[in-house]
Design an enzyme around this catalytic site. Structure first.
Site, short mmCIF file in Angstrom:
data_model
loop_
_atom_site.label_atom_id
_atom_site.label_comp_id
_atom_site.label_asym_id
_atom_site.label_seq_id
_atom_site.Cartn_x
_atom_site.Cartn_y
_atom_site.Cartn_z
N ARG A 132 1.70 0.10 15.11
CA ARG A 132 1.35 0.03 13.70
C ARG A 132 1.82 -1.29 13.11
O ARG A 132 2.62 -2.00 13.71
CB ARG A 132 1.96 1.21 12.94
CG ARG A 132 3.47 1.21 12.95
CD ARG A 132 4.07 2.50 12.41
NE ARG A 132 4.00 2.59 10.95
CZ ARG A 132 4.88 3.26 10.21
NH1 ARG A 132 5.89 3.91 10.78
NH2 ARG A 132 4.75 3.32 8.91
N TYR A 136 8.99 15.67 1.55
CA TYR A 136 8.74 17.00 1.01
C TYR A 136 8.51 16.97 -0.49
O TYR A 136 7.82 17.85 -1.03
CB TYR A 136 9.86 17.96 1.42
CG TYR A 136 9.82 18.15 2.90
CD1 TYR A 136 8.74 18.82 3.48
CD2 TYR A 136 10.77 17.59 3.74
CE1 TYR A 136 8.63 18.92 4.85
CE2 TYR A 136 10.66 17.70 5.12
CZ TYR A 136 9.59 18.37 5.66
OH TYR A 136 9.48 18.47 7.01
N SER A 186 -1.29 27.28 -3.50
CA SER A 186 -0.93 28.68 -3.69
C SER A 186 -1.44 29.24 -5.01
O SER A 186 -1.50 30.45 -5.20
CB SER A 186 0.59 28.87 -3.63
OG SER A 186 1.09 28.34 -2.43
N HIS A 246 13.48 11.45 4.12
CA HIS A 246 12.87 12.68 4.58
C HIS A 246 12.66 13.70 3.48
O HIS A 246 11.56 14.23 3.33
CB HIS A 246 13.52 13.29 5.82
CG HIS A 246 12.52 14.20 6.45
ND1 HIS A 246 11.47 13.73 7.20
CD2 HIS A 246 12.30 15.52 6.30
CE1 HIS A 246 10.66 14.73 7.49
NE2 HIS A 246 11.15 15.82 6.97
N TRP A 267 7.58 -0.61 3.79
CA TRP A 267 8.12 0.08 2.61
C TRP A 267 9.50 0.65 2.88
O TRP A 267 10.25 0.94 1.96
CB TRP A 267 7.18 1.19 2.15
CG TRP A 267 7.30 2.49 2.90
CD1 TRP A 267 6.76 2.79 4.11
CD2 TRP A 267 8.03 3.65 2.50
NE1 TRP A 267 7.09 4.06 4.49
CE2 TRP A 267 7.87 4.62 3.52
CE3 TRP A 267 8.80 3.98 1.38
CZ2 TRP A 267 8.46 5.88 3.45
CZ3 TRP A 267 9.39 5.26 1.34
CH2 TRP A 267 9.22 6.18 2.36
N SER A 298 13.17 6.77 -13.56
CA SER A 298 12.07 7.57 -14.10
C SER A 298 11.99 8.93 -13.42
O SER A 298 11.89 9.97 -14.08
CB SER A 298 10.77 6.79 -13.94
OG SER A 298 9.67 7.64 -14.00
N SER A 299 12.06 8.92 -12.08
CA SER A 299 11.96 10.19 -11.34
C SER A 299 13.11 11.12 -11.65
O SER A 299 12.93 12.33 -11.77
CB SER A 299 11.99 9.95 -9.83
OG SER A 299 10.87 9.29 -9.44
N HIS A 307 0.84 -1.19 0.00
CA HIS A 307 0.00 0.00 0.00
C HIS A 307 0.89 1.25 0.00
O HIS A 307 0.66 2.19 -0.77
CB HIS A 307 -0.92 -0.01 1.23
CG HIS A 307 -1.53 1.32 1.56
ND1 HIS A 307 -2.50 1.92 0.77
CD2 HIS A 307 -1.29 2.20 2.56
CE1 HIS A 307 -2.84 3.07 1.30
NE2 HIS A 307 -2.12 3.29 2.37
N GLU A 334 12.11 12.95 0.57
CA GLU A 334 10.98 12.36 -0.16
C GLU A 334 9.64 12.83 0.40
O GLU A 334 8.69 13.10 -0.36
CB GLU A 334 11.07 10.82 -0.07
CG GLU A 334 9.85 10.06 -0.55
CD GLU A 334 9.64 10.12 -2.06
OE1 GLU A 334 10.60 10.44 -2.78
OE2 GLU A 334 8.51 9.85 -2.50
N THR A 390 7.06 26.44 7.37
CA THR A 390 5.73 25.87 7.10
C THR A 390 4.66 26.79 7.65
O THR A 390 3.62 27.02 7.00
CB THR A 390 5.62 24.47 7.71
OG1 THR A 390 6.78 23.72 7.37
CG2 THR A 390 4.40 23.74 7.17
N LYS A 440 3.98 29.62 5.41
CA LYS A 440 3.10 29.28 4.31
C LYS A 440 1.63 29.29 4.74
O LYS A 440 0.78 29.88 4.08
CB LYS A 440 3.46 27.90 3.76
CG LYS A 440 4.76 27.94 3.01
CD LYS A 440 5.00 26.63 2.31
CE LYS A 440 5.91 26.83 1.14
NZ LYS A 440 5.28 27.56 0.05
N HIS A 470 15.21 12.04 12.74
CA HIS A 470 14.03 12.07 13.60
C HIS A 470 13.11 10.86 13.34
O HIS A 470 12.17 10.64 14.09
CB HIS A 470 13.27 13.40 13.49
CG HIS A 470 12.61 13.67 12.18
ND1 HIS A 470 12.53 14.92 11.63
CD2 HIS A 470 12.02 12.86 11.28
CE1 HIS A 470 11.91 14.86 10.48
NE2 HIS A 470 11.58 13.62 10.24
N HIS A 471 13.41 10.11 12.27
CA HIS A 471 12.68 8.87 12.06
C HIS A 471 13.27 7.73 12.88
O HIS A 471 12.78 6.62 12.85
CB HIS A 471 12.72 8.48 10.58
CG HIS A 471 12.05 9.49 9.68
ND1 HIS A 471 10.72 9.40 9.36
CD2 HIS A 471 12.51 10.60 9.07
CE1 HIS A 471 10.39 10.43 8.57
NE2 HIS A 471 11.46 11.17 8.39
N ASP A 527 6.97 23.44 -25.05
CA ASP A 527 6.86 22.06 -24.56
C ASP A 527 7.88 21.91 -23.44
O ASP A 527 8.49 22.88 -23.01
CB ASP A 527 7.13 21.04 -25.69
CG ASP A 527 6.45 19.69 -25.41
OD1 ASP A 527 6.82 19.05 -24.41
OD2 ASP A 527 5.55 19.32 -26.16
#
Lengths: 291, 527
Positions: free
Chosen positions: B452, B259, B270, B255, B144, B171-172, B79, B257, B330, B333, B304-305, B108
């Site tokens: 979890r 963002y 925005s 991390h 994951w 690809s990315s 998932h 990722e 943040t 924003k 922090h993870h 283009d």
């Protein structure tokens, strides 16, 4: 606020359609499926070779098309700038790929190995599991994974390889300079020398690996030293091979009369890539072989 | 910022799309490729959603009833991978493809052939990834995040996982290089960096995050591969390595990722809020600087993870404070969005509802993030449903709502058809209600200690789990309405005007709806 004037009548070249990327995707898929099946011991060799063949066909066709467009002056400075930006950031992404492995090397040398030797506040692993282990680099870890081995000394083949790569950096610059002043003969000589030095480097690296495997018992299985040594030098060697192939293509194109003093981005892209593998080698030489 | 230009006459060599069956395979057109990305993402959103529903069905009651624990673990792992790499990221890249060229007045994308390749790798990679469900031993089930040594116990699907990640990374990276080259090289004359629409800015910064971190992920999974098959010892203490090292390398990617999954959403919101508040965005330049600050900080907060793995105290302090620092840009924003709405002539069409929903609910996720940033507090929350609630708040009513807002905002432009706004608003309200029923109780579950990634739980967690599962099914089925609206709008609908929304500003609204197949072949001048 609004303006009806056209700033430019210039047109950016947008190719109408292309089949090469799709063929490239099929090739990549076949290639990785082949590797997956090989790793799972379900054969896969045929898929692997089909993938490689498809990718070679794709590269040949795709680059062929781009080269034809370039030689027929389809590209202006505008498109050229896109290629430059693209290549620069591609090289940056390659730098980050190597950064992961250098990160692993520094982490092992400065953190995990000392911890296993009892450094730090929470060195229970040392106390309970491997209290006779003393942290010195190079190491294959407290369990002596892969058996005793010799570390690769810096002052031998690796030094020679350093000299070879640095020299190739000079020859490719000489070739570039010759191209810019319109001396095609020296351009071809310079490129041929660079390619030869590149493949010589790869050959010597293979001799070094063979020596390491057969006489020093230094293998991929030699703990963290063997792991970092082979993955860093191995991925570097793959990049040198790729760079040398790129320069070979450029050499053949130069012999066919492609490139002019002002229009030769293909040459420059390959040269940038070559300098990149050169710089990676220098860092590698210092931190993997020397210190 | 007020990038406006009158409708530029399109030159006559504006061919339509080729009428061939190969159109979608061989296309180099940014609009075609954007459409491919978006439709692919929509499909994967339902694939990933189905997996989520299997998880929530199993958790409806305590005890094991529907699936075995190993399959449950496969579902949590897949998932996440499907939603992150195959649904949310391709959706943002699809939006970038469609919108960036027409927002900056470009003919283009800068590298159109490579653009095609970036997309066409995706279906192959996703088939490899999803087919792991059918191989011997099943799909990856170690989460994951692929932590060793657990992930190294994966069966035949292990190399499939690794190479699918490699392909997705390729690809990315190509997609990001293209976006960077497009933004740097293809802007219309006069479109200076500080006049670019915010969606373009946020994607510009996101693209840098991608090129800097996807290769690091590639390195990390390569080390996993060699550890499993070639006897290396990167993540084995016996050989001098360290399993925790994987977590450091992974989260150095992971991390940023996070963002990557949210910065383009900031850009979308925005764009939308000023349109429906009929006011220019408040604090444009501070928005740009805040985005850049968040991106910079994302590289120095990864641990922090990992607060509970046994880091040195100095490291825990550093990563705690660095993480809290992210709340500053943040907050800038969020306050800017609120200030944009302040005294605006607001109307609440579907895109605006989703955008406001984003601001409110993303902020809830932001606050729980600040709670998690505190090391001692995290010791309690780590690996509980509190974390699950936190990141789902930022990703579902955050990133996913922003994507839906973008679709509702630009769909009339893309298709030339106006959708039924009332249906859109119904979709918003049922989604917003159910998403909160789904995720809000998970905060309480986490605080009470429910871990979890476990298929069964103690009976005291039963009530909140049942509520959460009801929310999940409600939210999941509400999305069928979304698919219906999108597909029926593509097929037919009232002709949309060029400007579509009364207060819309920007180059994309100067084009017809739908825009010509090749737009801005002659670039407009921006004053």
């Amino acid at each position: 606020m609004a303006n009806t004037q056209h700033a430019t009548t210039q047109h950016y070249y947008v190719p109408s359609s292309t089949i090469w990327p799709f063929i490239g995707s099929v090739g990549l898929a076949l290639l990785v499926l082949g590797i997956i099946r090989m790793l799972n011991q379900q054969g896969g060799t045929i898929l692997l070779f089909m993938g490689i063949a498809t990718l070679i066909y794709m590269l040949y066709g795709w680059f062929g098309e781009v080269i034809r467009e370039s030689e027929s002056r389809t590209y202006t400075r505008w498109e050229d700038r896109s290629f430059r930006i693209g290549m620069s950031w591609f090289i940056f992404s390659e730098v980050m790929f190597f950064a992961a492995f250098f990160g692993a090397l520094f982490y092992a040398r400065h953190l995990s190995v000392p911890w296993l030797g009892g450094a730090g506040e929470e060195a229970n692993t040392h106390e309970w599991l491997w209290n006779s282990f003393s942290a010195v680099w190079p190491t294959n870890g407290p369990a002596n994974v892969g058996g005793s081995f010799e570390a690769m000394p810096a002052w031998g083949l690796p030094t020679l390889n350093t000299i070879i790569l640095l020299t190739s950096g000079v020859t490719v610059t000489w070739a570039h300079h010759s191209l810019k002043i319109g001396n095609r003969q020296n351009l071809i000589y310079g490129l041929a020398m660079t390619v030869a030095l590149g493949f010589l480097f790869v050959g010597l690296q293979m001799i070094e690996y063979s020596h390491a495997y057969h006489e020093m018992n230094l293998t991929l299985k030699s703990g963290i030293y063997g792991s970092t040594f082979y993955l860093l030098t191995g991925f570097h060697g793959m990049h040198v091979t790729l760079g040398a192939i790129m320069l070979t293509v450029i050499l053949v194109r130069s012999m066919k009369g492609h490139f002019t003093a002002s229009n030769h981005f293909g040459f420059e892209a390959a040269a940038w890539y070559w300098h990149f593998v050169d710089v990676v080698w220098l860092i590698l030489f210092v931190f993997v072989y020397w210190l | 910022m007020n990038a406006q230009a009158v409708h530029v006459d399109h030159d006559d060599h504006d061919h339509g799309p080729p009428n061939s069956g190969m159109r979608w395979i061989t296309t180099t057109n940014h609009k075609d490729i954007g459409t491919l990305y978006l439709l692919f993402s929509l499909l994967m959103f339902f694939v990933g959603g189905l997996m989520a529903l299997i998880i929530r069905a199993e958790l409806f009651k305590p005890g094991l009833q529907l699936v075995n624990p190993d399959f449950f673990n496969q579902m949590t792992t897949m998932h996440a991978l499907v939603m992150i790499f195959l649904a949310v990221m391709p959706a943002f890249v699809g939006l970038a493809n469609w919108m960036i060229p027409i927002m900056i007045g470009a003919p283009d994308m800068a590298l159109p052939r490579m653009n095609n390749w970036s997309f066409w790798i995706l279906p192959f990679a996703s088939v490899i990834l999803i087919s792991t469900l059918f191989v011997n031993g099943g799909a990856p089930a170690g989460g994951w995040t692929m932590y060793p040594p657990l992930v190294l116990q994966t069966g035949a699907s292990f190399p499939m996982l690794i190479f699918a990640v490699h392909l997705l990374g390729i690809s990315s990276i190509m997609g990001s290089i293209n976006i960077i080259a497009t933004i740097m090289n293809m802007r219309a004359p006069g479109m200076t960096y500080m006049k670019m629409p915010l969606f373009v800015w946020t994607w510009f910064i996101t693209a840098y995050l991608l090129i800097a971190t996807m290769p690091v992920l590639a390195g990390a999974v390569t080390m996993l591969l060699t550890d499993k098959y070639f006897g290396t010892s990167f993540f084995s203490a016996a050989g001098g390595g360290d399993p925790v090292m994987f977590q450091h390398i992974f989260w150095f990617f992971g991390h940023p990722e996070v963002y990557i999954l949210i910065l383009p959403a900031f850009g979308i919101v925005s764009q939308i809020i000023p349109t429906f508040a009929r006011k220019p965005l408040f604090g444009y330049s501070s928005m740009v600087y805040a985005t850049a600050s968040i991106a910079f900080l994302s590289f120095i907060v990864w641990a922090h993870h990992m607060f509970t793995v046994g880091l040195a105290v100095e490291a825990e302090l550093f990563f705690m404070f660095a993480t809290m620092l992210i709340a500053v840009p943040t907050g800038v924003k969020v306050f800017n969005w609120v200030a944009t709405m302040w005294k605006g002539s607001m109307t609440f069409e579907t895109p605006m509802l989703f955008a406001i929903g984003f601001v409110v609910m993303f902020t809830i996720g932001g606050f729980s993030g600040v709670m998690l940033a505190m090391t001692p507090v995290d010791f309690q929350y780590h690996d509980t449903y509190f974390v699950v609630a936190h990141f789902h708040y930022v990703l579902v009513p955050g990133a996913v709502f922003a994507i839906m807002a973008a679709v509702y905002y630009w769909l009339p432009k893309w298709t030339g058809h106006m959708y039924n706004d009332k249906l859109g608003r119904i979709h918003f309200w049922i989604s917003a209600v159910f998403v909160n029923i789904l995720f809000f109780p998970q905060h309480f579950l986490g605080l009470a200690g429910m871990p979890r990634r476990i298929p069964d739980y103690s009976v005291q967690f039963a009530d909140f789990n049942m509520i959460s599962s009801i929310g999940a099914f409600g939210f999941g089925f509400s999305q069928l309405l979304f698919a219906y609206i999108v597909i029926s709008t593509i097929r037919k609908g009232k002709q949309a005007t060029d400007i579509v929304w009364e207060g819309a500003k920007g180059l994309e609204w100067t084009l017809s709806s739908p825009p010509p197949y090749h737009s801005f072949s002659v670039q407009p001048v921006i004053k």
